[in-house]
Design a protein around this motif. Structure first.
Motif, mmCIF file in Angstrom:
data_model
loop_
_atom_site.group_PDB
_atom_site.id
_atom_site.type_symbol
_atom_site.label_atom_id
_atom_site.label_comp_id
_atom_site.label_asym_id
_atom_site.label_seq_id
_atom_site.Cartn_x
_atom_site.Cartn_y
_atom_site.Cartn_z
ATOM 1 N N TYR A 191 -23.460 35.287 -11.567
ATOM 2 C CA TYR A 191 -22.109 35.497 -11.049
ATOM 3 C C TYR A 191 -21.175 34.522 -11.757
ATOM 4 O O TYR A 191 -21.359 33.310 -11.661
ATOM 5 C CB TYR A 191 -22.080 35.253 -9.538
ATOM 6 C CG TYR A 191 -23.026 36.161 -8.796
ATOM 7 C CD1 TYR A 191 -22.602 37.400 -8.347
ATOM 8 C CD2 TYR A 191 -24.354 35.791 -8.581
ATOM 9 C CE1 TYR A 191 -23.481 38.250 -7.675
ATOM 10 C CE2 TYR A 191 -25.234 36.634 -7.922
ATOM 11 C CZ TYR A 191 -24.788 37.860 -7.468
ATOM 12 O OH TYR A 191 -25.663 38.695 -6.818
ATOM 13 N N LEU A 192 -20.201 35.051 -12.495
ATOM 14 C CA LEU A 192 -19.249 34.210 -13.198
ATOM 15 C C LEU A 192 -18.002 34.035 -12.350
ATOM 16 O O LEU A 192 -17.486 35.005 -11.792
ATOM 17 C CB LEU A 192 -18.838 34.839 -14.530
ATOM 18 C CG LEU A 192 -19.931 35.136 -15.547
ATOM 19 C CD1 LEU A 192 -19.323 35.728 -16.809
ATOM 20 C CD2 LEU A 192 -20.727 33.897 -15.875
ATOM 21 N N GLU A 211 -13.380 38.200 -13.137
ATOM 22 C CA GLU A 211 -14.697 37.662 -12.795
ATOM 23 C C GLU A 211 -15.704 38.762 -13.054
ATOM 24 O O GLU A 211 -15.396 39.948 -12.993
ATOM 25 C CB GLU A 211 -14.753 37.166 -11.358
ATOM 26 C CG GLU A 211 -14.515 38.216 -10.308
ATOM 27 C CD GLU A 211 -14.552 37.658 -8.892
ATOM 28 O OE1 GLU A 211 -15.189 38.295 -8.047
ATOM 29 O OE2 GLU A 211 -13.940 36.597 -8.655
ATOM 30 N N SER A 223 -20.645 29.329 -13.337
ATOM 31 C CA SER A 223 -21.508 30.466 -13.034
ATOM 32 C C SER A 223 -22.614 30.003 -12.101
ATOM 33 O O SER A 223 -22.943 28.824 -12.043
ATOM 34 C CB SER A 223 -22.106 31.067 -14.311
ATOM 35 O OG SER A 223 -22.977 30.154 -14.936
#
Length: 148
Positions: A49-50, A140, A41
């Protein structure tokens, strides 16, 4: 009134100092402990944001079937969110990749209960030809620490 005008004039004359939001990275590791070529991340200010998550178990293997892989994938996302101090209530968008769009309904049965009732994130989905490790699903997510 003159003091207020003087303060306003001084503020207008001062150079603007843009402070970039802090950015931090959480590295991703393979089950054998080697570093993967991406971050698990990235946090930029309040946004997290993964990277795409598969339904791999901690030993790197995939369970059989779309529902088992979807459940493990959601658990992997939960771990990544917790590492950032967040939960599913902070997720604002997801991108789902399915290797077979016929699995759409089975995936949704697993996906929906992970989020607070009435607070599903925005979502995009696509059918893909193939996913890493032969997975059936990958997702995601983006989360906002200030959200909710």
């Amino acid at each position: 009134m003159t003091a207020v005008l003087a303060l306003a004039a001084a503020a207008a004359a001062a150079p603007a100092q843009a402070v970039p939001p802090p950015v931090s990275h959480v590295p991703a590791y393979a089950p054998d402990g080697t570093r993967r070529p991406f971050s698990q991340s990235v946090r930029a200010g309040d946004m997290v944001y993964l990277s795409g998550q598969l339904g791999t178990r901690p030993d790197g293997t995939l369970p059989e079937g779309i529902e088992a892989q979807s459940r493990q994938m959601m658990e992997n996302i939960a771990v990544a969110l917790r590492a950032a101090g967040l939960g599913f209530e902070h997720v604002v968008h997801c991108l789902v990749m399915l290797d077979d769009m016929a699995d759409w309904e089975a995936f949704n049965r697993v996906y929906v209960p992970y989020f607070p009732a009435g607070q599903l994130p925005a979502r995009s989905a696509m059918g893909v030809e193939a996913l890493a490790l032969g997975a059936r699903v990958e997702m995601e997510c983006q989360a906002n620490a200030a959200w909710r």
